[in-house]
Scaffold this active site. Sequence first.
Site, PDB file in Angstrom:
ATOM      1  N   CYS A 161       0.810  -1.218   0.000  1.00 53.14           N
ATOM      2  CA  CYS A 161       0.000   0.000   0.000  1.00 53.14           C
ATOM      3  C   CYS A 161       0.847   1.273   0.000  1.00 53.14           C
ATOM      4  CB  CYS A 161      -0.949  -0.004   1.196  1.00 53.14           C
ATOM      5  SG  CYS A 161      -2.008  -1.452   1.183  1.00 53.14           S
TER       6      CYS A 161
ATOM      7  N   HIS B 203      -3.762   6.897   2.380  1.00 45.61           N
ATOM      8  CA  HIS B 203      -4.076   5.548   1.903  1.00 45.61           C
ATOM      9  C   HIS B 203      -5.448   5.159   2.451  1.00 45.61           C
ATOM     10  CE1 HIS B 203      -3.968   1.416   0.911  1.00 45.61           C
ATOM     11  NE2 HIS B 203      -3.810   0.989   2.150  1.00 45.61           N
TER      12      HIS B 203
ATOM     13  N   ASN C 147     -10.136  -0.667  -0.497  1.00 45.67           N
ATOM     14  CA  ASN C 147      -8.678  -0.535  -0.441  1.00 45.67           C
ATOM     15  C   ASN C 147      -8.092  -1.114  -1.729  1.00 45.67           C
ATOM     16  OD1 ASN C 147      -5.961  -0.754   0.070  1.00 45.67           O
ATOM     17  ND2 ASN C 147      -6.177  -1.705   2.091  1.00 45.67           N
TER      18      ASN C 147
HETATM   19  O1  UT7 Z   1      -3.900  -1.589   3.510  1.00 42.37           O
HETATM   20  C1  UT7 Z   1      -2.914  -2.369   4.108  1.00 42.37           C
HETATM   21  C2  UT7 Z   1      -2.934  -2.280   5.560  1.00 42.37           C
HETATM   22  N1  UT7 Z   1      -4.131  -2.846   6.090  1.00 42.37           N
HETATM   23  C3  UT7 Z   1      -4.826  -2.181   7.011  1.00 42.37           C
HETATM   24  O2  UT7 Z   1      -4.482  -1.090   7.343  1.00 42.37           O
HETATM   25  C4  UT7 Z   1      -6.003  -2.895   7.618  1.00 42.37           C
HETATM   26  C5  UT7 Z   1      -5.928  -2.817   9.115  1.00 42.37           C
HETATM   27  N2  UT7 Z   1      -6.955  -3.575   9.802  1.00 42.37           N
HETATM   28  C6  UT7 Z   1      -8.267  -3.245   9.772  1.00 42.37           C
HETATM   29  O3  UT7 Z   1      -8.670  -2.341   9.061  1.00 42.37           O
HETATM   30  C7  UT7 Z   1      -9.198  -3.967  10.709  1.00 42.37           C
HETATM   31  O4  UT7 Z   1      -8.432  -4.742  11.603  1.00 42.37           O
HETATM   32  C8  UT7 Z   1     -10.232  -4.886   9.998  1.00 42.37           C
HETATM   33  C9  UT7 Z   1     -11.233  -4.033   9.230  1.00 42.37           C
HETATM   34  C10 UT7 Z   1      -9.541  -5.847   9.061  1.00 42.37           C
HETATM   35  C11 UT7 Z   1     -11.010  -5.676  11.038  1.00 42.37           C
HETATM   36  O5  UT7 Z   1     -11.627  -4.790  11.951  1.00 42.37           O
HETATM   37  P1  UT7 Z   1     -11.437  -4.965  13.512  1.00 42.37           P
HETATM   38  O6  UT7 Z   1     -12.210  -3.910  14.153  1.00 42.37           O
HETATM   39  O7  UT7 Z   1      -9.968  -5.031  13.803  1.00 42.37           O
HETATM   40  O8  UT7 Z   1     -12.150  -6.354  13.759  1.00 42.37           O
HETATM   41  P2  UT7 Z   1     -11.607  -7.622  14.539  1.00 42.37           P
HETATM   42  O9  UT7 Z   1     -10.761  -8.445  13.620  1.00 42.37           O
HETATM   43  O10 UT7 Z   1     -11.048  -7.224  15.851  1.00 42.37           O
HETATM   44  O11 UT7 Z   1     -12.946  -8.384  14.799  1.00 42.37           O
HETATM   45  C12 UT7 Z   1     -13.967  -7.859  15.695  1.00 42.37           C
HETATM   46  C13 UT7 Z   1     -15.180  -8.773  15.661  1.00 42.37           C
HETATM   47  C14 UT7 Z   1     -14.828 -10.229  15.843  1.00 42.37           C
HETATM   48  O12 UT7 Z   1     -15.913 -10.834  16.508  1.00 42.37           O
HETATM   49  P3  UT7 Z   1     -15.846 -11.131  18.086  1.00 42.37           P
HETATM   50  O13 UT7 Z   1     -14.664 -12.014  18.297  1.00 42.37           O
HETATM   51  O14 UT7 Z   1     -15.693  -9.780  18.734  1.00 42.37           O
HETATM   52  O15 UT7 Z   1     -17.171 -11.799  18.354  1.00 42.37           O
HETATM   53  C15 UT7 Z   1     -14.756 -10.774  14.447  1.00 42.37           C
HETATM   54  O16 UT7 Z   1     -14.976 -12.148  14.379  1.00 42.37           O
HETATM   55  O17 UT7 Z   1     -15.795  -8.688  14.364  1.00 42.37           O
HETATM   56  C16 UT7 Z   1     -15.837  -9.984  13.764  1.00 42.37           C
HETATM   57  N3  UT7 Z   1     -15.611  -9.822  12.335  1.00 42.37           N
HETATM   58  C17 UT7 Z   1     -16.597  -9.595  11.468  1.00 42.37           C
HETATM   59  N4  UT7 Z   1     -17.929  -9.485  11.611  1.00 42.37           N
HETATM   60  C18 UT7 Z   1     -18.656  -9.244  10.513  1.00 42.37           C
HETATM   61  C19 UT7 Z   1     -14.433  -9.844  11.669  1.00 42.37           C
HETATM   62  N5  UT7 Z   1     -14.627  -9.619  10.366  1.00 42.37           N
HETATM   63  C20 UT7 Z   1     -15.965  -9.470  10.205  1.00 42.37           C
HETATM   64  C21 UT7 Z   1     -16.779  -9.225   9.087  1.00 42.37           C
HETATM   65  N6  UT7 Z   1     -18.114  -9.109   9.286  1.00 42.37           N
HETATM   66  N7  UT7 Z   1     -16.278  -9.082   7.836  1.00 42.37           N
END
Ligand code: UT7
Length: 333
Positions: free
Chosen positions: A115, A256, A286
Site C-alpha cells: 500500500c 491511503h 482498499n
Molecule cells: O492496507 C494495508 C494495511 N491494512 C490495514 O491497514 C487494515 C488494518 N486492519 C483493519 O482495518 C481492521 O483490523 C479490519 C477491518 C480488518 C477488522 O476490523 P477490527 O475492528 O480489527 O475487527 P476484529 O478483527 O477485531 O474483529 C472484531 C469482531 C470479531 O468478533 P468477536 O470475536 O468480537 O465476536 C470478528 O470475528 O468482528 C468480527 N468480524 C466480522 N464481523 C462481521 C471480523 N470480520 C468481520 C466481518 N463481518 N467481515
Amino acid sequence: MQNRAIITAVGGYVPETKLTNFDLEKMVDTNDEWIRSRTGIQERRILREPGKASSDMAVKAVEELMVKRNLSPLDIDCLICATVTPDMVFPATANIICDKLGAKNAWGYDLSAACSGFLFALSTAAMFIESGRYKKVVVVGVDKMSAIIDYTDRATCIIFGDGAGAVLLESSDDATVGIKDSILRSDGSGRDYLHMKAGGSLKPATLETVMNKEHFAFQDGQPVFKFAVKGMADVSAELLERNGLTGEDIQWLVPHQANLRIIDATANRMGLPKEKVMINIQKYGNTTAATIPLCLWDWEKQLKKGDNLVFAAFGGGFTWGATLVTWAYDGEK
Ligand code: UT7
C-alpha cells in the site's frame, strides 16, 4: 536552476463492476452495518473480464495522462509501476504496460511495497527528475486485488478492490511547487501480519499450496491496524514538524484508503478537519497501490496551484511513509 519534480497530470481507472456490501452479505458471514462502521467501505470495483490484468487498468490510467498533457507514449522516458498483483511474476508489469501503450522509448520496472508502493515509487521518480536525467516519468499505482483475495474469508474480502491511478512527473524551475519532502520507512518484521504464504521462492506453488488457499492475501487485521494508526500518524506529524508546518498550512491530506478509522486518526494527529481529507474508501475500498493516485484523480478539479498536500500511506511489509507536495497547477487540465 533547480529541477523540481512536479506532478503535471493525474489519470485513473476503476472497473465498471461493483461489489457491494450487500453482495458480500450473500457470500460470507458479514453485514453492511459491520463493514461500514468498522471500515467505511460501501462498495468496491472488481475487474471481472477474463484475460484482463493489472496492466490493462494501468494502461487506461496512463492513456488519460497522455491525453491531458497532449503527449504521445513515445514521450515517456521511464515508467515505474507499484503493484503487489503483477500480471506475472516476471517480466515486470511496467514492461507490459509500456508494450501495450507503445511507449517504445521508455524503460521501467515494478516496485513492490504494497500500500506504500505509490509513495515509494513517487519518491524514486522525483529523484530521476531532480537529477536532470529524465524529463517525463510516469508513476503508476495499480492492483487487481480480486486476483489474490479469498472470497470465503470475511477478514480480507470485505476490504479490497481493484483500480489504477497514475501521475506524470516533469521538471520545473519553480521551487515553490512540486514534491518537496518525504519520510519513507519499512520494517520487514511486519511480514508476519500481512503476506501471501506461497508462490514465492520460499514456498513455490504446489497442488497442496493451492488446496490450502496459500495464494491468497493473508492479514491479521488487528496488529496491522495498530501499526497503521501509529505509523501513518507519526510519520505525517514528523513531516509537518521538520518542514516547519502545522495542519493550518495543509490544504489536503491524501491518505491511503485502508480503513476510515486509520484515516481519522492520522487527520486528528495532524490537526486537520474532515473537509481537508480526501476520502473515497466508501466507493473503491482498499485498492492497495492505487488509493493515493485515485484520490488525486477524484479531487484533481478542486486542486489549486500552491495547495499543500500530504500523501500518507501504510501497508504490508510493513512499509509506510508521508510525502509533502505543493500542487503545481489549477484544476483539471
Ligand atoms: O492496507 C494495508 C494495511 N491494512 C490495514 O491497514 C487494515 C488494518 N486492519 C483493519 O482495518 C481492521 O483490523 C479490519 C477491518 C480488518 C477488522 O476490523 P477490527 O475492528 O480489527 O475487527 P476484529 O478483527 O477485531 O474483529 C472484531 C469482531 C470479531 O468478533 P468477536 O470475536 O468480537 O465476536 C470478528 O470475528 O468482528 C468480527 N468480524 C466480522 N464481523 C462481521 C471480523 N470480520 C468481520 C466481518 N463481518 N467481515
